[in-house]
Design an enzyme around this catalytic site. Structure first.
Site, PDB file in Angstrom:
ATOM      1  N   SER A  27       0.813  -1.214   0.000  1.00  0.00           N
ATOM      2  CA  SER A  27       0.000   0.000   0.000  1.00  0.00           C
ATOM      3  C   SER A  27       0.847   1.265   0.000  1.00  0.00           C
ATOM      4  O   SER A  27       0.747   2.100  -0.900  1.00  0.00           O
ATOM      5  CB  SER A  27      -0.920   0.004   1.221  1.00  0.00           C
ATOM      6  OG  SER A  27      -1.531   1.263   1.378  1.00  0.00           O
ATOM      7  N   SER A  53       4.992  -9.096  -5.214  1.00  0.00           N
ATOM      8  CA  SER A  53       4.986  -7.742  -5.780  1.00  0.00           C
ATOM      9  C   SER A  53       6.131  -7.502  -6.758  1.00  0.00           C
ATOM     10  O   SER A  53       6.175  -6.446  -7.386  1.00  0.00           O
ATOM     11  CB  SER A  53       5.067  -6.710  -4.648  1.00  0.00           C
ATOM     12  OG  SER A  53       3.910  -6.738  -3.856  1.00  0.00           O
ATOM     13  N   HIS A 107       6.051   5.201   9.755  1.00  0.00           N
ATOM     14  CA  HIS A 107       5.375   5.007  11.037  1.00  0.00           C
ATOM     15  C   HIS A 107       6.485   4.810  12.059  1.00  0.00           C
ATOM     16  O   HIS A 107       7.430   4.049  11.826  1.00  0.00           O
ATOM     17  CB  HIS A 107       4.465   3.786  10.955  1.00  0.00           C
ATOM     18  CG  HIS A 107       3.602   3.564  12.168  1.00  0.00           C
ATOM     19  ND1 HIS A 107       3.137   4.581  12.959  1.00  0.00           N
ATOM     20  CD2 HIS A 107       3.102   2.418  12.712  1.00  0.00           C
ATOM     21  CE1 HIS A 107       2.390   4.085  13.930  1.00  0.00           C
ATOM     22  NE2 HIS A 107       2.366   2.770  13.807  1.00  0.00           N
TER      23      HIS A 107
END
Length: 353
Positions: A27, A53, A107
């Site tokens: 994402s 991916s 994060h």
């Protein structure tokens, strides 16, 4: 007042001649990589061998390398994999992260809770877009941007803030505003917001309201519309003009009901519980619980996910949404337990995960 930076405050030249390795292409990873590349920066993608991916990143035109190879050839390394996998990734790339390198996270979880401990001779910065990756990419392509938070954990070079602002500029965030924060503030407010309000609080409030009506004999379909479907209308009004604008926009009957019953639902006991949740976030109790859960294969997560997807409000909602073909299809795919040391992430519950 918060310190907010915009395009005029960021110098893209701080990343001139530097290669950025984006570790992970889920994402956040795909959006960071594509926005940065479209802003003129040199980007490579790092994935574990055999990653699902890998082919997608190749199709999107990227130089894709195994994680350690990508880190070896980069000046700036952005770890954009799930939080529980950061330690395993860091252990592989730490020997390659010497003086002059910059570590970027979206994060603060792994750094703040010491899942990784960077050496003191590198810059460590946070650039946290406040939107899911797919939305960040869409907004960028529209010529706009989503806001980001930026923080400095280590400034070995003296240029960490300039690098972070250039990175945020490349994401398109400086178009909207980049707010200065700290690693502690970002992660603690993010985890609390997810648990107490945005995900945990709202989910349980919706289910409790739905269950109360159904148990009292009302039709589940009516309960769904009253307790879930109309929530979007209310949140949109709050998003556009705050709580007062929402109250202005609804009927006087609804507004008076807000004042007379809202504080009876969210009472002093609930507020005390929120303080307990915040305390567990701040002292690391919840972080340790989540890391242990993830490293054990996440059995509680997958058990609860299956149970919650079978709740009556979910079953009723799926049927009602099929009657509204103009709604975008948002069916949840089958999800198998993922490796705790992978480097891909699905959409997070909140923009900072």
């Amino acid at each position: 007042m918060a310190t907010i930076y915009y395009d005029k405050d960021a110098d893209p030249g701080a990343l001139a001649g530097k290669t950025i390795a984006v570790i992970g292409y889920g994402s956040q990873g795909h959006a960071h990589a594509q926005n940065l590349r479209d802003s003129g920066h040199q980007v490579i993608v790092g994935l574990k061998a055999g990653s699902g991916s890998w082919g997608r990143a190749l199709t999107d035109g990227f130089d894709v390398r195994e994680v350690t190879d990508a880190a070896r050839h980069a000046d700036v390394v952005a770890i954009l994999a799930p939080d529980p996998s950061h330690r395993a990734i860091w252990e592989r790339i730490a020997p390659l992260m010497g003086r002059g390198r910059t570590l970027v996270v979206a994060h603060a979880f792994s750094v703040h809770f010491k899942e990784i401990t960077p050496s003191p001779d590198i810059d460590v910065v946070l650039v946290a877009p406040k939107a899911p990756g797919h939305r960040m990419r869409e907004v960028y392509r529209e010529g706009k941007g989503v806001p980001s938070l930026v923080a400095i954990h280590q400034d070995a070079s003296g240029q960490a803030l300039a690098t972070a602002l250039a990175y945020a500029h490349g994401l398109g965030s400086a178009r909207a505003g980049v707010l200065l924060t700290t690693f502690a503030e970002e992660v603690e407010t993010d985890l609390f917001g997810e648990q107490a309000v945005l995900c945990g609080g709202i989910s349980e409030l919706v289910k409790a309201g739905f269950d109360t009506l159904v148990e009292a004999g009302y039709q589940p379909e009516i309960a769904y519309f009253e307790c879930l479907n109309e929530l979007k209308l209310i949140v949109d009004l709050m998003y556009e003009g705050g709580i007062s604008y929402m109250r202005y926009s609804v009927s006087d009957t609804a507004e008076f009901g807000d004042y007379t019953s809202g504080q009876r639902i969210i009472d002093s006991r609930v507020r005390d519980t929120m303080r307990q949740v915040l305390a567990e976030v701040r002292d690391g109790t919840w972080a340790r619980r989540w890391i242990a859960e993830a490293r054990n294969g996440a059995p509680e997560l997958y058990r609860r996910r299956a149970e919650e997807q079978d709740h009556q409000v979910e079953r009723v909602g799926r049927e009602l949404r099929r009657m509204m073909p103009w709604l975008p299809r948002r069916d949840v795919p089958d999800q198998e337990p993922a490796s705790a040391v992978g480097v891909e992430a699905r959409e997070p519950a909140s923009a900072a995960d």
